[in-house]
Scaffold this motif. Structure first.
Motif, PDB file in Angstrom:
ATOM      1  N   TRP A  14      33.107 -14.156  30.960  1.00 22.16           N
ATOM      2  CA  TRP A  14      34.144 -15.569  31.521  1.00 22.16           C
ATOM      3  C   TRP A  14      33.362 -15.068  33.417  1.00 22.16           C
ATOM      4  O   TRP A  14      33.713 -16.180  34.289  1.00 22.16           O
ATOM      5  CB  TRP A  14      35.325 -14.725  31.605  1.00 22.16           C
ATOM      6  N   ALA A  35      41.015 -11.729  32.990  1.00 25.12           N
ATOM      7  CA  ALA A  35      40.286 -12.238  31.249  1.00 25.12           C
ATOM      8  C   ALA A  35      40.352 -11.393  30.331  1.00 25.12           C
ATOM      9  O   ALA A  35      40.353 -11.781  29.672  1.00 25.12           O
ATOM     10  CB  ALA A  35      38.791 -12.199  32.086  1.00 25.12           C
ATOM     11  N   GLN A  39      41.657 -13.067  27.111  1.00 24.31           N
ATOM     12  CA  GLN A  39      41.330 -13.387  26.255  1.00 24.31           C
ATOM     13  C   GLN A  39      41.994 -12.472  24.539  1.00 24.31           C
ATOM     14  O   GLN A  39      41.026 -12.579  23.317  1.00 24.31           O
ATOM     15  CB  GLN A  39      39.470 -12.756  26.111  1.00 24.31           C
ATOM     16  N   PRO A  66      38.180 -21.296  31.958  1.00 24.24           N
ATOM     17  CA  PRO A  66      38.282 -20.355  32.752  1.00 24.24           C
ATOM     18  C   PRO A  66      37.257 -20.892  34.381  1.00 24.24           C
ATOM     19  O   PRO A  66      36.160 -21.281  33.576  1.00 24.24           O
ATOM     20  CB  PRO A  66      37.143 -18.675  32.098  1.00 24.24           C
TER      21      PRO A  66
END
Length: 222
Positions: A14, A35, A39, A66
């Protein structure tokens, strides 16, 4: 702007989409924390899913992007969403603009942003107010909240989604800057609370909702 996206296999991927990766990709910073939280979830983080399901039964994350950029009139800088999500509930699509926070504010107020005002800024502000169905805005309103909410509506229109959500995913354990979010929600006619979502009616043909969700503090140390 590219329309081709490559799926991320790890949170570290990201970082490449940040404007200043070296500055913002650090432990305890919202970009990295957000992130890892999203994730790892392989869907919605549990706390986010719980709040969304209060209004959207069996909500399902379809796609998440993102640092998703949404163009706005009046200038060259788009609204860059920390995450933009396309979701689905009971056959209806939902556009979700996610703003990640820890201790950083929501950027300048409208008054500060208008310093050195130009015709482009005047055009953008008029557009945002029209899109959000607001006749005017307080000078102390945080400009970021205006264009982030607009992003959710714009993408809802683009994908023919019935609903749009501007969701603040805050990992601050002391709820820093909640009052700025609350003031914005009040301006939109809502009475907000933490870990909840409020609906503010139809805005530009889209049913608009605002949410504040406290993130899992464990991700502050990832």
């Amino acid at each position: 702007m590219s329309q081709v996206y490559i799926p991320a296999s790890s949170a570290e991927q990201w970082a490449q989409f940040l404007a200043e990766p070296v500055k913002h990709w650090r432990q305890g910073y919202s970009a990295r924390t957000l992130a890892y939280s999203w994730q790892d979830a392989r869907g919605f983080p549990s706390e986010v899913g719980s709040v969304l399901e209060s209004a959207f039964p069996s909500v399902e994350l379809l796609l998440a992007f993102p640092e998703h950029k949404v163009s706005l009139p009046g200038g060259s800088r788009p609204s860059q969403n920390d995450i933009w999500v396309l979701a689905r509930s009971e056959g209806q699509l939902i556009s979700i603009a996610v703003e990640g926070k820890i201790s950083e504010p929501f950027g300048p107020t409208v008054q500060e942003w208008q310093t050195g005002s130009s015709s482009g800024k005047a055009k953008r502000l008029a557009y945002l107010l029209s899109l959000l169905g607001l006749p005017s805005v307080s000078e102390t309103t945080r400009y970021q909240l205006l264009h982030r909410t607009a992003s959710a509506i714009i993408e809802a229109q683009r994908f023919n989604a019935a609903h749009a959500v501007m969701l603040v995913h805050s990992f601050s354990q002391s709820s820093e800057w909640f009052q700025d979010y609350a003031a914005f929600a009040s301006l939109m006619g809502a009475n907000p609370a933490e870990d909840s979502m409020v609906s503010v009616g139809l805005r530009s043909g889209v049913s608009l909702h605002l949410a504040w969700v406290r993130g899992n503090a464990d991700y502050l140390f990832r």
